[in-house]
Design a protein around this motif. Structure first.
Motif, PDB file in Angstrom:
ATOM      1  N   LYS A  70      -1.682 -11.523   8.763  1.00 35.33           N
ATOM      2  CA  LYS A  70      -2.619 -12.205   8.302  1.00 35.33           C
ATOM      3  C   LYS A  70      -2.803 -12.020   6.922  1.00 35.33           C
ATOM      4  CE  LYS A  70      -5.007 -12.604  12.618  1.00 35.33           C
ATOM      5  NZ  LYS A  70      -6.380 -12.469  13.196  1.00 35.33           N
ATOM      6  N   ILE A  71      -2.131 -11.011   6.342  1.00 33.41           N
ATOM      7  CA  ILE A  71      -2.280 -10.683   4.854  1.00 33.41           C
ATOM      8  C   ILE A  71      -1.592 -11.836   3.855  1.00 33.41           C
ATOM      9  CG2 ILE A  71      -1.682  -8.134   5.532  1.00 33.41           C
ATOM     10  CD1 ILE A  71       0.965  -8.232   4.159  1.00 33.41           C
ATOM     11  N   SER A  72      -2.438 -11.552   2.767  1.00 32.38           N
ATOM     12  CA  SER A  72      -1.905 -12.537   1.791  1.00 32.38           C
ATOM     13  C   SER A  72      -1.361 -11.867   0.567  1.00 32.38           C
ATOM     14  CB  SER A  72      -3.161 -13.271   1.125  1.00 32.38           C
ATOM     15  OG  SER A  72      -4.126 -12.483   0.505  1.00 32.38           O
ATOM     16  N   LYS A  73      -1.790 -10.669   0.342  1.00 28.69           N
ATOM     17  CA  LYS A  73      -0.984  -9.614  -0.988  1.00 28.69           C
ATOM     18  C   LYS A  73      -1.320  -8.176  -0.160  1.00 28.69           C
ATOM     19  CE  LYS A  73      -2.440 -12.459  -4.718  1.00 28.69           C
ATOM     20  NZ  LYS A  73      -3.010 -13.605  -4.036  1.00 28.69           N
ATOM     21  N   VAL A  74      -0.129  -7.241  -0.816  1.00 32.18           N
ATOM     22  CA  VAL A  74      -0.200  -6.039  -0.493  1.00 32.18           C
ATOM     23  C   VAL A  74       0.568  -5.270  -1.587  1.00 32.18           C
ATOM     24  CG1 VAL A  74       2.078  -6.135   0.724  1.00 32.18           C
ATOM     25  CG2 VAL A  74       0.691  -4.203   1.235  1.00 32.18           C
ATOM     26  N   ALA A  75       0.051  -4.130  -1.721  1.00 33.40           N
ATOM     27  CA  ALA A  75       0.388  -3.296  -2.954  1.00 33.40           C
ATOM     28  C   ALA A  75       0.305  -1.613  -2.708  1.00 33.40           C
ATOM     29  CB  ALA A  75      -0.293  -3.690  -4.288  1.00 33.40           C
ATOM     30  N   TRP A  76       1.160  -0.762  -3.384  1.00 31.97           N
ATOM     31  CA  TRP A  76       1.066   0.588  -3.230  1.00 31.97           C
ATOM     32  C   TRP A  76       0.648   1.064  -4.807  1.00 31.97           C
ATOM     33  CZ3 TRP A  76       0.595   4.288  -0.041  1.00 31.97           C
ATOM     34  CH2 TRP A  76       0.980   3.933   1.178  1.00 31.97           C
ATOM     35  N   LEU A  77      -0.347   1.725  -4.694  1.00 31.93           N
ATOM     36  CA  LEU A  77      -0.827   2.238  -6.201  1.00 31.93           C
ATOM     37  C   LEU A  77      -1.057   3.805  -6.162  1.00 31.93           C
ATOM     38  CD1 LEU A  77      -2.767  -0.254  -5.436  1.00 31.93           C
ATOM     39  CD2 LEU A  77      -3.160   0.011  -7.827  1.00 31.93           C
ATOM     40  N   ASN A  78      -0.846   4.598  -7.112  1.00 29.12           N
ATOM     41  CA  ASN A  78      -0.738   5.926  -7.478  1.00 29.12           C
ATOM     42  C   ASN A  78      -1.499   6.176  -8.709  1.00 29.12           C
ATOM     43  OD1 ASN A  78      -0.611   8.728  -7.218  1.00 29.12           O
ATOM     44  ND2 ASN A  78       1.385   8.759  -8.218  1.00 29.12           N
ATOM     45  N   GLU A 108       8.103  -6.691  -5.105  1.00 27.61           N
ATOM     46  CA  GLU A 108       8.414  -6.084  -6.486  1.00 27.61           C
ATOM     47  C   GLU A 108       8.128  -4.991  -6.940  1.00 27.61           C
ATOM     48  OE1 GLU A 108       7.694  -8.044 -11.068  1.00 27.61           O
ATOM     49  OE2 GLU A 108       6.699  -8.873  -9.333  1.00 27.61           O
ATOM     50  N   LYS A 109       8.961  -4.206  -7.403  1.00 24.42           N
ATOM     51  CA  LYS A 109       8.831  -2.555  -7.788  1.00 24.42           C
ATOM     52  C   LYS A 109       8.584  -2.567  -9.171  1.00 24.42           C
ATOM     53  CE  LYS A 109      11.244   1.732  -7.648  1.00 24.42           C
ATOM     54  NZ  LYS A 109      12.478   2.630  -7.698  1.00 24.42           N
ATOM     55  N   TRP A 110       7.245  -2.121  -9.543  1.00 25.74           N
ATOM     56  CA  TRP A 110       6.733  -1.728 -10.878  1.00 25.74           C
ATOM     57  C   TRP A 110       7.083  -0.560 -11.137  1.00 25.74           C
ATOM     58  CZ3 TRP A 110       2.271  -4.575 -12.862  1.00 25.74           C
ATOM     59  CH2 TRP A 110       2.068  -6.070 -12.476  1.00 25.74           C
ATOM     60  N   SER A 111       7.413   0.612 -10.432  1.00 22.38           N
ATOM     61  CA  SER A 111       7.841   1.881 -10.823  1.00 22.38           C
ATOM     62  C   SER A 111       9.262   2.029 -11.236  1.00 22.38           C
ATOM     63  CB  SER A 111       7.458   2.949  -9.545  1.00 22.38           C
ATOM     64  OG  SER A 111       7.843   4.097 -10.168  1.00 22.38           O
ATOM     65  N   LEU A 112       9.299   2.838 -12.282  1.00 21.51           N
ATOM     66  CA  LEU A 112      10.869   2.982 -12.981  1.00 21.51           C
ATOM     67  C   LEU A 112      11.596   4.066 -12.370  1.00 21.51           C
ATOM     68  CD1 LEU A 112      10.063   2.210 -16.616  1.00 21.51           C
ATOM     69  CD2 LEU A 112      10.900   0.737 -15.080  1.00 21.51           C
ATOM     70  N   ASP A 113      10.821   4.842 -11.328  1.00 21.32           N
ATOM     71  CA  ASP A 113      11.352   5.850 -10.732  1.00 21.32           C
ATOM     72  C   ASP A 113      12.234   5.596  -9.616  1.00 21.32           C
ATOM     73  OD1 ASP A 113      12.006   8.515  -9.708  1.00 21.32           O
ATOM     74  OD2 ASP A 113       9.625   9.112  -9.539  1.00 21.32           O
ATOM     75  N   PRO A 114      13.569   6.145  -9.618  1.00 24.04           N
ATOM     76  CA  PRO A 114      14.655   5.716  -8.699  1.00 24.04           C
ATOM     77  C   PRO A 114      14.312   6.333  -7.438  1.00 24.04           C
ATOM     78  CG  PRO A 114      15.436   7.346 -10.385  1.00 24.04           C
ATOM     79  CD  PRO A 114      14.075   6.716 -10.914  1.00 24.04           C
ATOM     80  N   ARG A 115      13.625   7.348  -7.356  1.00 23.21           N
ATOM     81  CA  ARG A 115      13.528   7.913  -6.237  1.00 23.21           C
ATOM     82  C   ARG A 115      12.647   7.248  -5.155  1.00 23.21           C
ATOM     83  NH1 ARG A 115      10.439  12.681  -6.833  1.00 23.21           N
ATOM     84  NH2 ARG A 115       9.333  11.462  -8.298  1.00 23.21           N
TER      85      ARG A 115
END
Length: 298
Positions: free
Chosen positions: A58-66, A76-83
């Motif tokens: 039922k979700i419309s948007k999801v994200a990970w933040l630090n 879509e990946k926003w972090s430039l960290d390859p790990r």
């Protein structure tokens, strides 16, 4: 023009997710489905951390933040960290994976979900532990009996490691000391190999050793010195004279008995060993007569 629109759209997305995930200090940690509490995650430096986040259809948007920085917005990946990458299983899991974790990865991670009703969040604090490591220890030393000695053992790690000392004699009992071990008025029975151990329960303790040789005092004797290292006693005679030739005996004893070993010092070119062969003749400024006095175990 198209690049400018894309940049503007990413800035708008960033503002949206930051507003969506703003939480007051002390906000209770909850999972996305609001059914069970999420504990802090403790991981060892160099290992792989997986921060779980479960979603529904039922979700419309999801994200990970630090720390309010977007790591992933949807797929879509926003972090430039390859790990860093995502672990997804259909539409039920949206977990963050960090490989080769380091101390700068420690902190708060937020999984933010926008549904038709209201936003939901899952906040987890990642704790990174580092194995104990001894980075500096005293070098081997030779001291005179009665001297004051300080041995050092410096270690790092997260959490801070505990440092312990032992003298590796038959009892090998712990000694009172941490980063610095102070030995006041050292005696001959305190000579030997000292063990420094640093541990913080993250990995196998780190261990280093320091050898301490004690020069023993001899009364009314000049030019003669005794060194003791563990179970070995060494008699040193500097500037050998006529009076120094003769028989020398090393005696080791404890409550269970005694044992001795003897050595006869001949004048160069005149003496013979017990087998009858000539002794080696040479010009000596220092005689090193070493006895392996093996003590009885108490």
């Amino acid at each position: 023009m198209q690049a400018g629109r894309k940049s503007c759209w990413r800035q708008l997305q960033a503002s949206f997710f930051r507003l969506l995930c703003l939480l007051p200090t002390g906000f209770p940690v909850r999972s996305v489905d609001m059914q069970r509490a999420t504990d802090n995650i403790t991981i060892r430096q160099g290992d792989t951390a997986i921060i779980r986040c479960y979603v529904d259809d039922k979700i419309s948007k999801v994200a990970w933040l630090n720390r309010s920085n977007i790591i992933f917005a949807g797929q879509e990946k926003w972090s430039l960290d390859p790990r860093v990458d995502l672990i997804t299983k259909g539409q039920l899991e949206y977990s963050l994976r960090i490989q080769k974790v380091d101390v700068f990865d420690e902190g708060s991670y937020t999984c933010s979900i926008q549904t038709k009703q209201q936003p939901k969040t899952s906040q987890v604090y990642l704790i990174v532990q580092v194995p104990a490591n001894i980075y500096k220890v005293s070098e081997d030393i030779t001291v005179n009996e009665g001297s004051n000695v300080t041995l050092s053992c410096l270690a790092s790690g997260r959490p801070d490691p505990m440092i312990t000392w032992r003298l590796l004699n038959p009892s090998a009992e712990p000694l009172d000391g941490e980063e610095y071990l102070d030995i006041v008025d050292i005696m001959r029975n305190q000579a030997g190999r000292y063990e420094c151990k640093a541990s913080n329960d993250v990995a196998t303790p780190d261990v280093k050793y320091v050898n301490v040789v004690v020069n023993c005092k001899l009364s009314n004797t000049q030019g003669i010195n005794i060194q003791i290292l563990g179970t070995t006693t060494v008699l040193m005679i500097a500037n050998v004279t006529e009076e120094d030739y003769g028989n020398y005996t090393c005696v080791a004893s404890n409550r269970l008995g005694a044992q001795s070993a003897s050595l006869f010092l001949y004048r160069p070119g005149t003496g013979r060993d017990i087998s009858g062969s000539p002794c080696v003749s040479q010009s000596l400024w220092l005689l090193l007569a070493s006895f392996a006095c093996l003590l009885f175990k108490c």
